[in-house]
Write a protein that holds these residues in place. Structure first.
Motif, PDB file in Angstrom:
ATOM      1  N   GLN A 146     107.885  28.101  17.456  1.00 48.48           N
ATOM      2  CA  GLN A 146     106.935  28.306  18.420  1.00 48.48           C
ATOM      3  C   GLN A 146     106.344  26.940  18.991  1.00 48.48           C
ATOM      4  N   ILE A 199     110.146  32.345  17.375  1.00 46.69           N
ATOM      5  CA  ILE A 199     110.047  33.098  18.499  1.00 46.69           C
ATOM      6  C   ILE A 199     111.455  33.950  18.145  1.00 46.69           C
ATOM      7  N   THR A 200     111.444  35.248  18.438  1.00 48.76           N
ATOM      8  CA  THR A 200     112.461  36.248  18.424  1.00 48.76           C
ATOM      9  C   THR A 200     113.247  36.273  19.732  1.00 48.76           C
ATOM     10  N   GLY A 254     102.807  38.055  15.906  1.00 51.61           N
ATOM     11  CA  GLY A 254     102.228  37.252  17.470  1.00 51.61           C
ATOM     12  C   GLY A 254     100.821  37.732  17.717  1.00 51.61           C
ATOM     13  N   MET A 308     107.117  36.677  18.781  1.00 57.26           N
ATOM     14  CA  MET A 308     107.074  35.910  17.563  1.00 57.26           C
ATOM     15  C   MET A 308     106.354  36.385  16.446  1.00 57.26           C
TER      16      MET A 308
END
Ligand code: PLP
Length: 413
Positions: free
Chosen positions: A308, A323-324, A348, A356
């Motif tokens: 991130q 972050i996915t 997130g 995220m």
């Protein structure tokens, strides 16, 4: 008792960026019998924690301890120093900076939000939430304020929602370069006692912190570290204040007492936490968090997932935001990891919700508990169908093997 232990064996992995795992030593200290907070023994405890916490803030000036979460100490900072309608500049680095700004607006302050002005090509929606405070922007803004309408500049040191640690000394330099009298207020709720922090040297007027992060305590106490200028401002400040008022607090604190009932058992915990941190040495504590963070980032980089925080100069030693990939809901991933592996990860928040997750590397942790955390993440990501470039656990093991910890570990003769 509530049934909070859902798994048949082993310990839950609380790897959110606060509340952090609490060491057994501190839990034992907290379980001591509650004493009379106006009785003869209490004063010594009060003086011990009030002076010990000054060392952690690196200040010679008073620190106020509230029986409240960090949000209370945010309010304490604002209401003790400002008056209705005062103009304040608040720099938005993430969810917590925006919540502090919301509070300031509610309290009747005139809030000017400032944000990173660049463009993030990778994640346009999250640009400002991937970077630290840009001190030049603050300097430019203050230079324009020739009438000195701006009464305070408020920034978050360690933005817990993103994993970004801003350079506070640069903000002080910016204010000085603009020759502006604004107070500098800093939220170091998740920075204090994990990341280098220097209240006096950096010329911070009010530092805000909380118990449940680097101090390794449960939630429930929070702090305002003050400067002589903040104390002076509090003489003329007109925002209404009662519970948060510094004057009654400081008067009672002189002998180690409090004007109202303090959080006695958490203060036992604080005394223990201070003993632990100061015995290890603050420099070692900071190095320990840096080392953990580097190992966790090595894992995320091996997975080939974006971090991130987009600026390597301000990576947080306290937590890492991951972050996915598009189409992978980070909250579903967290739920799966929680259910399958008894591991809690941070969600997130705000505009990065679902995109995220956050790995906390603070509190009562060690190399192996962090490797277990990374193993839980790695298994969860694979179960969600994410193709990982390489094993993050392997990468973190490599990092730990190659870098010895600076804090002394047990030695066998
Ligand atoms: N500021 C930061 C940076 C935080 O991380 C938090 C909580 O996580 C807060 C403020 C709010 O503190 P609390 O939830 O203890 O009221």
């Amino acid at each position: 008792m509530l049934d909070l232990d859902f798994h048949p064996s082993g310990r839950h992995f609380l790897q959110i960026p606060g509340p952090s795992p609490v060491p057994d030593r501190i839990l034992r200290a907290i379980s001591l019998p509650t004493i009379d907070h106006r009785g003869p023994e209490f004063g010594a405890l009060g003086l011990k924690v009030l002076t010990g916490i000054q060392t952690v803030f690196r200040t010679r000036h008073p620190v106020v301890i509230y029986p409240a979460s960090g949000t209370g100490a945010w309010e304490g900072a604002l209401v003790n120093t400002l008056s209705p309608g005062d103009h304040v500049v608040m720099y938005e680095t993430g969810h917590f900076a925006s919540l502090w700004a919301k509070m300031a607006t509610r309290l009747g302050l005139s809030v000017e939000l400032m944000e990173w002005s660049g463009e993030d090509k990778q994640l346009p929606h999250a640009g400002g939430w991937r970077r630290g405070v840009q001190a030049e922007q603050i300097e430019q803004r203050l230079r324009l304020d020739t009438q000195h309408r701006i009464k305070a500049v408020c920034v978050v040191h360690n933005e817990t929602s993103t994993g970004v640690t801003s350079d506070i000394a640069s903000v002080r330099r910016a204010i000085d370069a603009a020759r502006h009298p604004a107070l500098l207020m800093v939220d170091t709720i998740s920075g204090l006692a994990s990341v280098d922090y220097r209240h006096d040297e950096w010329g911070v007027d009010v530092s805000v912190a909380g118990s449940q992060k680097g101090l390794m305590l449960p939630p429930g106490i929070s702090f305002n570290a003050l400067s002589p200028r903040a104390l002076e401002a509090s003489q003329g400040a007109r925002l209404p204040r009662a519970f948060w008022a510094w004057d009654d607090m400081l008067a009672a604190n002189k002998n180690g007492y409090f004007p109202y009932t303090p959080n006695t058992n958490l203060l036992y915990g604080l005394a223990e936490s201070l003993d632990m941190l100061l015995a290890e040495g603050l420099e070692n504590v900071f190095a320990r968090h840096q080392r953990w963070a580097a190992a966790v980032r090595a894992a995320v980089q091996a997975w080939d997932l974006p971090i991130q925080c987009a600026d390597a100069r301000v990576y947080s030693p306290v937590l890492t935001g991951v972050i996915t990939p598009p189409g992978v809901d980070a909250d579903e991933l967290r739920r799966l990891i929680y259910e399958r592996f008894d591991l809690s990860l941070g969600m997130g928040l705000g505009k990065v919700k679902g995109r995220m997750f956050r790995i906390g590397h603070l509190g009562d942790s060690n190399d192996l508990s962090l490797l277990a955390t990374l193993a839980g993440c790695e298994m969860g990501l694979r179960l969600m169908g994410v193709e990982l470039a390489a094993s993050g656990v392997q990468a973190a093991m490599g990092y730990f093997s190659a870098h010895r910890p600076s804090s002394a570990l047990r030695k066998v003769a």
